[in-house]
Design a protein around this motif. Structure first.
Motif: not given
Length: 131
Positions: A25-37, A61-64
């Motif tokens: 149950n993470p509060r946020s996800y670190c996306y591996l690229d710049d796309r989102r659903y 939220w991402g890798l930047d």
């Protein structure tokens, strides 16, 4: 830190140790690229959304680079593997499981990075990350 304590230990035996990470149950996800659903597909967010929320792909939220979360372990991991592309490949080779509770539906209003790009509750965020 554990890493610092173990760095001086030398062993003549090689062990094949399997490690599995389970996040619940993470509060946020670190996306591996710049796309989102959005709208039933993964794609780069609209320029309006990115302008409204300029930190949307920074770490947590991402890798930047940047963001409010100081994460030297993230920076070190990226450096050790040779950049974010190598980190993405390494992550995909790891055994990682995410658990999402079906009743974890309380609204998580707060930062636009979460609300606009990830979902309104933890369960919705899990679905958007994995579906």
């Amino acid at each position: 830190a554990l890493d610092g304590k173990l760095s001086g230990i030398r062993s003549t035996r090689v062990r094949n140790i399997q490690i599995r990470l389970v996040a619940a149950n993470p509060r946020s996800y670190c996306y591996l690229d710049d796309r989102r659903y959005a709208d039933d597909e993964y794609r780069r967010p609209s320029s309006d959304k990115m302008e409204a929320c300029p930190h949307w792909n920074q770490y947590q939220w991402g890798l930047d680079d940047g963001g409010d979360v100081v994460a030297p372990y993230r920076d070190r991991a990226i450096e050790l593997v040779g950049g974010t592309d190598a980190l993405r490949i390494r992550f995909l080779q790891r055994s990682v499981a995410y658990l999402a509770g079906t009743k974890d539906i309380l609204p998580l209003e707060g930062m636009c990075e979460d609300d606009l790009f990830q979902g309104g509750c933890r369960l919705e965020r899990a679905h958007q990350y994995f579906d």
